[in-house]
Design a protein around this motif. Structure first.
Motif, PDB file in Angstrom:
ATOM      1  N   SER A   8       0.790  -1.453   0.073  1.00 20.68           N
ATOM      2  CA  SER A   8      -0.009  -0.081  -0.040  1.00 20.68           C
ATOM      3  C   SER A   8       0.781   1.106  -0.110  1.00 20.68           C
ATOM      4  O   SER A   8       0.695   2.348  -0.760  1.00 20.68           O
ATOM      5  CB  SER A   8      -0.897  -0.045   1.205  1.00 20.68           C
ATOM      6  OG  SER A   8      -1.814   1.118   1.337  1.00 20.68           O
ATOM      7  N   ASP A   9       1.850   1.229   0.825  1.00 13.79           N
ATOM      8  CA  ASP A   9       2.977   2.386   0.919  1.00 13.79           C
ATOM      9  C   ASP A   9       3.700   2.721  -0.555  1.00 13.79           C
ATOM     10  O   ASP A   9       3.595   3.733  -1.095  1.00 13.79           O
ATOM     11  CB  ASP A   9       4.060   2.341   1.886  1.00 13.79           C
ATOM     12  CG  ASP A   9       3.585   2.339   3.332  1.00 13.79           C
ATOM     13  OD1 ASP A   9       2.301   2.988   3.553  1.00 13.79           O
ATOM     14  OD2 ASP A   9       3.985   2.051   4.222  1.00 13.79           O
ATOM     15  N   ALA A  10       3.881   1.551  -1.134  1.00 16.20           N
ATOM     16  CA  ALA A  10       4.579   1.494  -2.373  1.00 16.20           C
ATOM     17  C   ALA A  10       3.599   2.256  -3.654  1.00 16.20           C
ATOM     18  O   ALA A  10       3.885   3.213  -4.032  1.00 16.20           O
ATOM     19  CB  ALA A  10       4.991   0.216  -2.877  1.00 16.20           C
ATOM     20  N   ARG A  11       2.280   1.688  -3.448  1.00 17.52           N
ATOM     21  CA  ARG A  11       1.210   2.344  -4.234  1.00 17.52           C
ATOM     22  C   ARG A  11       1.109   3.626  -3.918  1.00 17.52           C
ATOM     23  O   ARG A  11       1.058   4.425  -4.970  1.00 17.52           O
ATOM     24  CB  ARG A  11      -0.075   1.411  -4.144  1.00 17.52           C
ATOM     25  CG  ARG A  11      -0.886   1.631  -5.135  1.00 17.52           C
ATOM     26  CD  ARG A  11      -2.230   0.810  -5.182  1.00 17.52           C
ATOM     27  NE  ARG A  11      -2.730   0.306  -3.921  1.00 17.52           N
ATOM     28  CZ  ARG A  11      -2.246  -1.020  -3.274  1.00 17.52           C
ATOM     29  NH1 ARG A  11      -1.621  -1.957  -4.037  1.00 17.52           N
ATOM     30  NH2 ARG A  11      -2.758  -1.337  -2.347  1.00 17.52           N
ATOM     31  N   LEU A  12       0.958   4.030  -2.759  1.00 20.80           N
ATOM     32  CA  LEU A  12       0.708   5.569  -2.509  1.00 20.80           C
ATOM     33  C   LEU A  12       1.925   6.646  -3.016  1.00 20.80           C
ATOM     34  O   LEU A  12       1.871   7.533  -3.584  1.00 20.80           O
ATOM     35  CB  LEU A  12       0.800   5.818  -0.977  1.00 20.80           C
ATOM     36  CG  LEU A  12      -0.721   5.351  -0.508  1.00 20.80           C
ATOM     37  CD1 LEU A  12      -0.556   5.394   1.071  1.00 20.80           C
ATOM     38  CD2 LEU A  12      -1.846   6.280  -1.083  1.00 20.80           C
ATOM     39  N   THR A  13       3.207   5.960  -2.655  1.00 19.28           N
ATOM     40  CA  THR A  13       4.401   6.615  -3.257  1.00 19.28           C
ATOM     41  C   THR A  13       4.416   6.621  -4.733  1.00 19.28           C
ATOM     42  O   THR A  13       4.724   7.708  -5.401  1.00 19.28           O
ATOM     43  CB  THR A  13       5.698   5.723  -3.021  1.00 19.28           C
ATOM     44  OG1 THR A  13       5.577   5.683  -1.426  1.00 19.28           O
ATOM     45  CG2 THR A  13       6.836   6.636  -3.434  1.00 19.28           C
ATOM     46  N   GLN A  14       3.837   5.691  -5.611  1.00 26.84           N
ATOM     47  CA  GLN A  14       3.944   5.583  -7.093  1.00 26.84           C
ATOM     48  C   GLN A  14       2.675   6.718  -7.666  1.00 26.84           C
ATOM     49  O   GLN A  14       2.863   7.469  -8.434  1.00 26.84           O
ATOM     50  CB  GLN A  14       3.585   4.329  -7.580  1.00 26.84           C
ATOM     51  CG  GLN A  14       3.361   4.222  -9.239  1.00 26.84           C
ATOM     52  CD  GLN A  14       4.722   4.684  -9.813  1.00 26.84           C
ATOM     53  OE1 GLN A  14       5.897   4.369  -9.168  1.00 26.84           O
ATOM     54  NE2 GLN A  14       4.573   5.502 -10.887  1.00 26.84           N
ATOM     55  N   ASN A  15       1.703   6.614  -6.807  1.00 26.68           N
ATOM     56  CA  ASN A  15       0.753   7.578  -6.816  1.00 26.68           C
ATOM     57  C   ASN A  15       0.967   9.161  -6.859  1.00 26.68           C
ATOM     58  O   ASN A  15       0.774  10.064  -7.649  1.00 26.68           O
ATOM     59  CB  ASN A  15      -0.543   7.579  -6.252  1.00 26.68           C
ATOM     60  CG  ASN A  15      -1.251   6.054  -6.433  1.00 26.68           C
ATOM     61  OD1 ASN A  15      -1.262   5.835  -7.481  1.00 26.68           O
ATOM     62  ND2 ASN A  15      -2.233   5.856  -5.601  1.00 26.68           N
ATOM     63  N   GLY A  16       1.881   9.252  -5.691  1.00 28.57           N
ATOM     64  CA  GLY A  16       2.452  10.813  -5.408  1.00 28.57           C
ATOM     65  C   GLY A  16       3.459  11.076  -6.628  1.00 28.57           C
ATOM     66  O   GLY A  16       3.354  12.237  -6.854  1.00 28.57           O
ATOM     67  N   ILE A  17       4.303  10.064  -7.044  1.00 28.27           N
ATOM     68  CA  ILE A  17       5.235  10.415  -8.309  1.00 28.27           C
ATOM     69  C   ILE A  17       4.502  10.686  -9.649  1.00 28.27           C
ATOM     70  O   ILE A  17       4.729  11.742 -10.141  1.00 28.27           O
ATOM     71  CB  ILE A  17       6.087   9.286  -8.479  1.00 28.27           C
ATOM     72  CG1 ILE A  17       6.985   9.006  -7.430  1.00 28.27           C
ATOM     73  CG2 ILE A  17       6.878   9.454  -9.596  1.00 28.27           C
ATOM     74  CD1 ILE A  17       7.773   7.685  -7.112  1.00 28.27           C
ATOM     75  N   GLU A  18       3.298  10.009  -9.744  1.00 27.94           N
ATOM     76  CA  GLU A  18       2.548  10.283 -11.025  1.00 27.94           C
ATOM     77  C   GLU A  18       1.818  11.831 -10.905  1.00 27.94           C
ATOM     78  O   GLU A  18       1.788  12.546 -11.846  1.00 27.94           O
ATOM     79  CB  GLU A  18       1.315   9.346 -11.100  1.00 27.94           C
ATOM     80  CG  GLU A  18       2.047   7.674 -11.715  1.00 27.94           C
ATOM     81  CD  GLU A  18       1.052   6.652 -11.607  1.00 27.94           C
ATOM     82  OE1 GLU A  18      -0.083   6.925 -11.269  1.00 27.94           O
ATOM     83  OE2 GLU A  18       1.496   5.677 -11.570  1.00 27.94           O
ATOM     84  N   SER A  19       1.452  11.966  -9.666  1.00 25.41           N
ATOM     85  CA  SER A  19       0.756  13.369  -9.641  1.00 25.41           C
ATOM     86  C   SER A  19       1.646  14.527  -9.627  1.00 25.41           C
ATOM     87  O   SER A  19       1.477  15.557 -10.262  1.00 25.41           O
ATOM     88  CB  SER A  19       0.148  13.540  -8.088  1.00 25.41           C
ATOM     89  OG  SER A  19      -0.999  12.738  -8.051  1.00 25.41           O
ATOM     90  N   LEU A  20       2.741  14.095  -9.078  1.00 14.28           N
ATOM     91  CA  LEU A  20       3.880  15.399  -9.269  1.00 14.28           C
ATOM     92  C   LEU A  20       4.539  15.342 -10.750  1.00 14.28           C
ATOM     93  O   LEU A  20       4.618  16.327 -11.114  1.00 14.28           O
ATOM     94  CB  LEU A  20       5.146  14.754  -8.523  1.00 14.28           C
ATOM     95  CG  LEU A  20       4.936  15.297  -6.856  1.00 14.28           C
ATOM     96  CD1 LEU A  20       5.769  14.680  -5.917  1.00 14.28           C
ATOM     97  CD2 LEU A  20       4.950  16.784  -6.616  1.00 14.28           C
ATOM     98  N   ASN A  21       4.433  14.274 -11.506  1.00 12.42           N
ATOM     99  CA  ASN A  21       4.828  14.373 -12.814  1.00 12.42           C
ATOM    100  C   ASN A  21       3.753  15.334 -13.573  1.00 12.42           C
ATOM    101  O   ASN A  21       3.981  15.793 -14.459  1.00 12.42           O
ATOM    102  CB  ASN A  21       4.834  12.944 -13.286  1.00 12.42           C
ATOM    103  CG  ASN A  21       6.367  12.342 -13.240  1.00 12.42           C
ATOM    104  OD1 ASN A  21       7.332  13.103 -13.106  1.00 12.42           O
ATOM    105  ND2 ASN A  21       6.389  11.080 -12.860  1.00 12.42           N
TER     106      ASN A  21
END
Length: 113
Positions: A8-21
């Motif tokens: 779940s943490d990894a998915r949240l981190t990936q979502n954050g990266i995508e949002s920042l991109n």
């Protein structure tokens, strides 16, 4: 349970990266639009008001460049966090596998005795 939390943490981190991109891409598009606008107006806007407007656009672009760099730094840091999370999870899985193998060996030895 811990594995699910890490996933779940990894998915949240990936979502954050995508949002920042996405945010970075929008900043880049806005900067390009303003640059185009600046070029068009440069030829038509003369005098003190044109110079003041050009300076305003230049200052705006400087601030946008700072925001863009900060967003890119956050993307890099989140990417590093994601890699650290993956290494930590792999190490935990290795440790669990080693512990399981050791306990199985002990159980087998006790069963044979």
């Amino acid at each position: 349970m811990t594995g699910n939390m890490q996933q779940s943490d990894a998915r949240l981190t990936q979502n954050g990266i995508e949002s920042l991109n996405q945010a970075r891409n929008e900043i880049v598009k806005s900067r390009q639009h303003v640059e185009t606008l600046k070029d068009v107006l440069r030829n038509k806007y003369k005098g003190g008001d044109g110079a003041a407007y050009g300076e305003l656009l230049r200052l705006w672009d400087e601030k946008c460049a700072i925001v863009q760099r900060n967003v890119e730094d956050m993307i890099d840091k989140l990417g590093g966090s994601r890699q650290t999370q993956a290494r930590t999870q792999a190490a935990a899985m290795d440790s669990i596998a080693q512990g399981s193998a050791t306990s199985q060996a002990v159980f087998d030895a006790l069963k044979s005795a």
